[in-house]
Design an enzyme around this catalytic site. Structure first.
Site, PDB file in Angstrom:
ATOM      1  N   TYR A   1       0.799  -1.140  -0.057  1.00  0.00           N
ATOM      2  CA  TYR A   1      -0.114  -0.097   0.128  1.00  0.00           C
ATOM      3  C   TYR A   1       0.794   1.195   0.006  1.00  0.00           C
ATOM      4  CZ  TYR A   1      -3.529   3.415   1.673  1.00  0.00           C
ATOM      5  OH  TYR A   1      -4.188   4.526   1.765  1.00  0.00           O
TER       6      TYR A   1
ATOM      7  N   ASP B   1       9.360   3.044  -0.611  1.00  0.00           N
ATOM      8  CA  ASP B   1       8.307   3.852   0.165  1.00  0.00           C
ATOM      9  C   ASP B   1       8.615   3.410   1.724  1.00  0.00           C
ATOM     10  OD1 ASP B   1       6.262   4.609   1.607  1.00  0.00           O
ATOM     11  OD2 ASP B   1       4.803   3.710   0.284  1.00  0.00           O
TER      12      ASP B   1
ATOM     13  N   LYS C   1       4.638   9.290   8.698  1.00  0.00           N
ATOM     14  CA  LYS C   1       4.641   8.748  10.279  1.00  0.00           C
ATOM     15  C   LYS C   1       5.559   9.180  11.107  1.00  0.00           C
ATOM     16  CE  LYS C   1       2.280   4.501   8.220  1.00  0.00           C
ATOM     17  NZ  LYS C   1       0.889   4.528   8.423  1.00  0.00           N
TER      18      LYS C   1
HETATM   19  N1  PMP Z   1       2.972   4.226   2.207  1.00  0.00           N
HETATM   20  C1  PMP Z   1       2.968   3.216   3.052  1.00  0.00           C
HETATM   21  C2  PMP Z   1       3.968   2.073   3.087  1.00  0.00           C
HETATM   22  C3  PMP Z   1       2.114   3.176   4.149  1.00  0.00           C
HETATM   23  O1  PMP Z   1       2.147   2.617   5.105  1.00  0.00           O
HETATM   24  C4  PMP Z   1       0.965   4.339   4.223  1.00  0.00           C
HETATM   25  C5  PMP Z   1       0.097   4.156   5.053  1.00  0.00           C
HETATM   26  N2  PMP Z   1      -0.321   3.094   6.178  1.00  0.00           N
HETATM   27  C6  PMP Z   1       1.194   5.209   3.167  1.00  0.00           C
HETATM   28  C7  PMP Z   1       1.957   5.127   2.192  1.00  0.00           C
HETATM   29  C8  PMP Z   1       0.066   6.363   3.114  1.00  0.00           C
HETATM   30  O2  PMP Z   1       0.432   7.251   4.171  1.00  0.00           O
HETATM   31  P1  PMP Z   1      -0.793   8.120   4.558  1.00  0.00           P
HETATM   32  O3  PMP Z   1      -1.787   7.242   5.330  1.00  0.00           O
HETATM   33  O4  PMP Z   1      -0.094   9.238   5.612  1.00  0.00           O
HETATM   34  O5  PMP Z   1      -1.390   9.080   3.634  1.00  0.00           O
END
Ligand code: PMP
Length: 433
Positions: free
Chosen positions: A145, A240, A268
């Site tokens: 994701y 990512d 995060k």
């Molecule tokens: N990339 C990864 C690997 C994630 O785990 C997440 C959120 N869990 C996101 C992108 C998206 O981040 P956000 O929820 O702050 O938009």
């Protein structure tokens, strides 16, 4: 039974004005059943709901809270900053300090741009990769994701897997066709894909440790293989690290596995619990971002002082003595993981735990979990029974079997012991199914 009277009333009222009653889908507990508790406050490793129940929290706002809830130093910094104003839409020294620290701690990041969420970070990094390479397509991996930008909502793990939706309505096929989603931890399919779309692929985007099909570490040589294929094919490698960044080590997953990406996305932890994201990497690529270059990206609240301040306090704490900090996280996390496996076995259950440092997922079933297919083999009912019993015993795990548990630095040995004790009842409940 815990009393959830007020939580239920607020959730029912929320459902009338908020789709599903929540601001983000997995919070609605659809993957585990029941009604979510409504949080009153957090303190250290604990959450308190408005009915007065206390939980040991292993969600940690889905990863950011490596220092726990309401860390006194973070709060003091926020108060100091807020007294001078909360957003200016002008450059500040705080954003420079945060960006300098990120560049210092993550050597592959020579320049970095701050945004407001992980979604914005990955969306912007993809646009930049396309703008830089002048190619349209991207490769991602099933079960990974990367936020909810249109082009990334293809076989996208977590919330989508929980709800059994393969991808999202509202994403036109013209957009989805440029996203090639392949099984994780399999290099052969990546090579085939590059051959089939020669000169068309701008970038590979990958979670270096997947965290959105539960925790799935990279197989040995996998990340190196992706790096080599990108180099051969003239595509960019985007790691990512929204979840793994500063979670698995001070140098992020790229430091742990010694991989040099072209671009990295963060979120995060770098915001210490406030809304934030960032993307950065090679200078020659980042210089294509507006106003230096032709790739547009902007944000009213980007680089806002509160997020920068909370992020700075957090990163500085991790960096003060990384061996002690990450050593302690490792010790607590290992104890938790080993204890859970032992208690499951005692209850006669087959489970496995995937863990990298303080992120981990317990899977029911006797198979190893290496990709989305194996991650989805366990049963929804087993996880739901486990989750519900843990909650009843005062332990809050993610309300979906496709998520990670996060241990923070303020979880104590007593918290881990209490969690393991609760797990005996929870595994018994699963065994009784
Ligand atoms: N990339 C990864 C690997 C994630 O785990 C997440 C959120 N869990 C996101 C992108 C998206 O981040 P956000 O929820 O702050 O938009």
């Amino acid at each position: 039974m815990l009393n959830h009277e007020r939580s239920i009333a607020i959730f029912e009222a929320s459902k009338k004005v908020i789709p599903g009653g929540v601001s983000s889908p997995v919070r609605a507990f659809k993957g585990v059943g029941g009604s979510p508790f409504i949080v009153e406050r957090g303190e250290g490793p604990y959450l308190f709901d408005i009915d007065g129940n206390k939980y040991i929290d292993y969600v940690g706002s889905w990863g950011p809270l490596v220092l726990g809830h309401a860390d006194p130093e973070v709060l003091a910094k926020l108060q100091e900053i807020a007294a001078r104003g909360t957003s200016f839409g002008c450059p500040t020294e705080l954003e420079l300090e945060l960006c300098q620290l990120i560049c210092e701690l993550v050597p592959s990041i020579e320049m970095v741009r701050l945004v407001n969420s992980g979604t914005e970070a990955t969306m912007s990094a993809i646009r930049l990769a396309r703008g830089y390479t002048n190619r349209p397509k991207i490769i991602k991996f099933d079960g990974c994701y990367h936020g909810h930008a249109d082009s990334l909502l293809v076989k996208a793990g977590s919330g989508l897997a929980t709800l059994g939706v393969p991808s999202s309505a509202g994403v036109p096929p013209e957009i989805a066709q440029h996203t090639l989603s392949l099984p994780y931890n399999n290099l052969d399919v990546v090579l085939e894909c590059f051959r089939a779309h020669k000169g068309q692929i701008a970038a590979i985007i990958v979670e270096p440790v997947a965290g959105n099909m539960g925790c799935v570490p990279p197989a040995e040589g996998y990340l190196e293989g992706l790096r080599e294929l990108c180099d051969e094919q003239g595509a960019l490698l985007i790691l990512d690290e929204v979840m793994t960044g500063f979670r698995v080590s001070l140098g992020c997953a790229q430091g742990l596995y010694d991989i040099q990406p072209d671009l990295t996305t963060l979120g995060k932890i770098i915001g210490g619990g406030l809304p934030v994201g960032a993307y950065g990497g090679r200078r020659d690529i980042m210089e294509r971002v507006s106003p230096l270059g032709p790739v547009y990206q902007a944000g009213t609240l980007s680089g806002n002082p509160l997020a920068c301040g909370a992020g700075l306090v957090t990163l500085n704490r991790l960096a003060a003595d990384p061996e002690v900090f990450y050593g302690r996280l490792e010790e607590l996390s290992a104890k938790l993981a080993e204890g859970l496996v032992a208690n499951a076995q005692e209850a006669g259950l087959d489970v496995s735990i995937n863990r990298v440092g303080s992120m981990m997922t317990l899977y029911f079933g006797e198979h190893d979990v290496i990709d989305q297919e194996t991650a989805s083999m366990g049963s929804d009912a087993a996880y739901a029974a486990f989750f519900t019993t843990m909650l009843e015993h005062g332990v809050y795990l993610a309300p979906s079997r496709y998520e990670c548990a996060f241990v923070s630095i303020v979880h104590s040995d007593a918290d881990i012991a209490a969690t393991l004790l609760a797990s005996k009842a929870a595994f018994a409940a699963v065994a009784a199914l």
